[in-house]
Design a protein around this motif. Structure first.
Motif, PDB file in Angstrom:
ATOM      1  N   THR B 228       1.029  -1.127  -0.023  1.00 50.49           N
ATOM      2  CA  THR B 228      -0.117  -0.210  -0.095  1.00 50.49           C
ATOM      3  C   THR B 228       0.784   1.399  -0.002  1.00 50.49           C
ATOM      4  O   THR B 228       0.521   2.264  -0.859  1.00 50.49           O
ATOM      5  N   PRO B 229       1.969   1.272   0.862  1.00 47.47           N
ATOM      6  CA  PRO B 229       2.669   2.764   0.851  1.00 47.47           C
ATOM      7  C   PRO B 229       3.232   2.992  -0.612  1.00 47.47           C
ATOM      8  O   PRO B 229       2.992   4.134  -1.276  1.00 47.47           O
ATOM      9  N   PHE B 232       0.476   4.179  -2.981  1.00 47.18           N
ATOM     10  CA  PHE B 232      -0.007   5.647  -2.906  1.00 47.18           C
ATOM     11  C   PHE B 232       1.079   6.341  -3.554  1.00 47.18           C
ATOM     12  O   PHE B 232       0.713   7.368  -4.097  1.00 47.18           O
ATOM     13  N   THR B 233       2.313   6.095  -3.202  1.00 48.16           N
ATOM     14  CA  THR B 233       3.436   6.919  -4.009  1.00 48.16           C
ATOM     15  C   THR B 233       3.264   7.046  -5.479  1.00 48.16           C
ATOM     16  O   THR B 233       3.102   7.887  -6.059  1.00 48.16           O
ATOM     17  N   LYS B 236       0.312   8.820  -6.807  1.00 47.66           N
ATOM     18  CA  LYS B 236       0.481  10.320  -6.884  1.00 47.66           C
ATOM     19  C   LYS B 236       1.345  10.846  -8.111  1.00 47.66           C
ATOM     20  O   LYS B 236       0.863  11.592  -8.792  1.00 47.66           O
ATOM     21  N   ILE B 293      -5.219  12.235  -2.945  1.00 49.17           N
ATOM     22  CA  ILE B 293      -4.675  10.950  -2.786  1.00 49.17           C
ATOM     23  C   ILE B 293      -4.212  10.868  -1.527  1.00 49.17           C
ATOM     24  O   ILE B 293      -3.979   9.876  -0.932  1.00 49.17           O
ATOM     25  N   GLY B 294      -3.395  11.842  -1.342  1.00 47.83           N
ATOM     26  CA  GLY B 294      -2.729  11.829   0.138  1.00 47.83           C
ATOM     27  C   GLY B 294      -3.242  11.900   1.364  1.00 47.83           C
ATOM     28  O   GLY B 294      -3.041  10.949   2.290  1.00 47.83           O
ATOM     29  N   GLU B 297      -4.367   8.319   1.454  1.00 46.35           N
ATOM     30  CA  GLU B 297      -3.262   7.591   1.588  1.00 46.35           C
ATOM     31  C   GLU B 297      -3.245   7.719   3.374  1.00 46.35           C
ATOM     32  O   GLU B 297      -3.029   6.575   3.937  1.00 46.35           O
ATOM     33  N   ARG B 298      -3.191   9.053   3.927  1.00 45.22           N
ATOM     34  CA  ARG B 298      -3.054   9.002   5.498  1.00 45.22           C
ATOM     35  C   ARG B 298      -3.927   8.347   6.094  1.00 45.22           C
ATOM     36  O   ARG B 298      -3.675   7.616   7.222  1.00 45.22           O
ATOM     37  N   SER B 300      -5.753   5.629   5.250  1.00 48.00           N
ATOM     38  CA  SER B 300      -5.829   4.121   5.278  1.00 48.00           C
ATOM     39  C   SER B 300      -4.580   3.413   5.826  1.00 48.00           C
ATOM     40  O   SER B 300      -4.775   2.533   6.404  1.00 48.00           O
ATOM     41  N   LEU B 301      -3.342   4.347   5.501  1.00 45.59           N
ATOM     42  CA  LEU B 301      -2.201   3.836   6.485  1.00 45.59           C
ATOM     43  C   LEU B 301      -2.556   3.849   7.775  1.00 45.59           C
ATOM     44  O   LEU B 301      -1.997   3.013   8.588  1.00 45.59           O
TER      45      LEU B 301
END
Lengths: 281, 308
Positions: B228-229, B232-233, B236, B293-294, B297-298, B300-301
């Motif tokens: 996942t990390p 997301f990167t 973006k 998206i960020g 990301e935050r 879901s992480l």
């Protein structure tokens, strides 16, 4: 029909060969590691050629690879002129100016934590924006010739490079810097002997990202006006009159130049950052 | 976070000051020429006033761009061809459609590469090499070829009419732009996802082996969550790429619509303010999309317990 059947047979044979190669006992040898992607690439070219000929796709839609190769061979002087105009004059000049300016700026703002805290978020933000949109403005300011293309490239590579260099300059830890202090190293000695070498992996990361951006910037800027040469100019003109073999020839040259540029920077990196873990075999 | 607000504001203020100063300096030539022709002298305050309010300045002052943005978003009707919302929406729809297709295909290909050795060895070197190639150069060709063979509309006129009762403007000529946007978001996602799906270390993979977990189980319970990390990167990067692709493909698309087309027509007619307004709209769009998206990301992480 013959062409299509032949292509299908070739495809299956190449696919089977690749599966066999990649599961064989030589799969970790250098020859196989080179052969497998090469076979894949050749397969795509053969399928392309066969389908275009077999299904009689008109060459205004998709010219076959042999036709593109012939076009490349017969128009080398034009392609060379375009390459010099776009790549050497536009992209390379802008790349050197932009990356150089970014490194110098990074060293300057490295001395001020306040500026760093302020400039880094702004720099990161600007690096993520579609900077390519500044091309029409810069073409207006600097004229149609390569100077405006170099300016677009400078703007495009500056912030990614700046962000990476500033990050790299932070790569040394306190212990190493303290050691330099105990040696009575001056700021400049510390910078050149410790911090810049330690920053090299990050700097090269930025340089590698910038190679692609430079070529893209130079090509797209030519869509907004250029003298009667250059890769972007040729692509837009030939597309307009449906000379797609010439367009593909230019794309081929662009791909070659882009890969060679990247490869050259990567090789330089290998020579300079040989000590870094990522370069170890 | 709070510690950097004051420095950031300082830097932004500095940029503004430099910008206003630069617009005086760069636009002054025209003002002086006008004055010389009329045989007048310009005082400094007149110079400032004139350089900040020209119709076709070399460098428009920030407030002129804001005015233009206000005029072309709020004051114009959304359906008007002069409305930036209209053009922005056309670019946005191509970007989003392309992004969804591109990332979907990219993730699928990455899964294939991770599970199939032959695919890994044959496709991966090309995927990495493609990053060094200025793919954007083929944008005008794709646009023209697709309109030559008539594949320009997403859904086609009939299907769109059946769904909406008419064919919305943004759907005309959408497909070529979406294809380019998809292509540009495709490769970053492939490279990032392959890295992510390979990120679990041997210890974790061995543990699942001792549980006698199947390949599918390993994928769903270990590989996918730990990617996942990376996902997301690359999302973006892919989103930024998709937007650039949509804008560049609008340079050769006809009818001339979208933010890229605004920039092009602006440069034809010397309408600098229009170019800057389109540029700012594109920048705001990119910032919003990447910001969304960020945020996902935050969130879901955090839910996955992966935030450091």
């Amino acid at each position: 029909m013959m062409w299509v059947v032949g292509v299908l047979i070739f495809w299956v044979a190449a696919y089977a060969l690749n599966i066999w190669l990649s599961n064989s006992k030589w799969r970790n040898t250098r020859a196989v590691k080179f052969a497998v992607p090469a076979i894949f690439g050749i397969t795509i070219l053969v399928i392309w050629e066969g389908l275009v000929r077999g299904l009689q796709v008109p060459s205004v839609i998709l010219p076959p690879p042999t036709m593109i190769a012939a076009k490349v061979a017969e128009s080398i002087p034009i392609l060379w002129g375009d390459l010099v105009q776009t790549f050497v004059k536009g992209a390379l000049t802008g790349y050197i100016i932009g990356c150089g300016a970014a490194v110098i700026t990074a060293i300057l703002i490295d001395r001020s934590p306040f500026l760093q805290r302020g400039l880094m978020p702004v720099g990161n933000f600007i690096a993520a924006l579609p900077i390519i949109g500044t091309a029409p403005i810069l073409v207006m300011w600097f004229g149609f010739d390569w100077q405006s293309k170099a300016a677009v490239v400078v703007v495009m590579v500056f912030f990614p490079m700046l962000v990476n260099t500033v990050q790299g300059l932070k790569a040394t830890d306190q212990m190493q810097r303290d050691l330099m202090r105990t040696y009575a190293g001056s700021y400049w000695q510390t910078l050149f002997k410790l911090r810049l070498p330690a920053a090299m992996p990050a700097i090269f990361n930025g340089l590698k990202i910038a190679t692609t951006l430079a070529l893209i910037g130079a090509i797209v800027a030519e869509f907004f006006g250029s003298p009667t040469r250059g890769m972007g100019f040729r692509i837009s003109v030939e597309v307009g009159r449906l000379g797609l073999d010439m367009v593909w020839a230019e794309i081929f040259v662009a791909a070659l130049a882009g890969s060679a540029f990247y490869g050259a920077v990567a090789m330089l990196e290998k020579g300079i950052t040989f000590w870094h873990p990522s370069q170890r075999r | 976070m709070n510690k950097s607000i004051i420095p950031v504001l300082t830097v932004v203020a500095m940029i503004m000051v430099i910008w206003y100063a630069a617009s005086i300096w760069m636009n002054s030539k025209w003002v002086y020429d006008q004055a010389a022709r009329a045989g007048e002298e310009v005082s400094f305050s007149e110079l400032v006033k004139d350089t900040w309010s020209q119709d076709r300045p070399v460098l428009p002052a920030p407030h002129q761009i804001v005015q233009e943005l206000y005029k072309s978003t709020v004051l114009k009707k959304v359906t008007s061809k002069r409305s930036l919302v209209f053009h922005g929406w056309i670019t946005l729809s191509a970007t989003l459609l392309g992004f969804i297709f591109g990332t979907g295909m990219g993730i699928l290909l990455a899964i294939g590469i991770v599970h199939n050795r032959a695919m890994d060895m044959s496709v991966m070197p090309w995927a990495i090499a493609s990053q060094t190639v200025p793919i954007i150069a083929i944008a005008p060709m794709i646009v023209v070829v697709m309109s030559t063979i008539g594949a320009t509309d997403f859904l086609g006129k009939g299907a769109a009419t059946a769904l909406f009762g008419y064919q919305p403007a943004f759907m005309q000529g959408l497909l070529p732009k979406a294809v380019i946007a998809a292509y540009l978001s495709f490769f970053p996602v492939v490279v990032g996802m392959v890295k992510g799906l390979r990120s679990p270390d041997n210890m974790q993979l061995d543990l699942l082996k001792t549980y006698n977990a199947s390949k599918a189980r390993t994928f769903w319970s270990l590989r996918l969550p730990s990617s996942t990390p990376y996902l997301f990167t690359s999302l973006k990067i892919g989103m930024a790429g998709a937007l650039v692709g949509a804008i560049v493909s609008e340079l050769s698309a006809s009818p001339l619509r979208g933010l890229g087309a605004r920039m092009l027509t602006g440069s034809y007619y010397g309408q600098t303010i229009q170019i800057w307004a389109a540029l700012f709209a594109a920048a705001a769009m990119a910032a919003t999309l990447v910001g969304i998206i960020g945020m996902i990301e935050r969130y879901s992480l955090q839910r996955m317990g992966m935030v450091k």
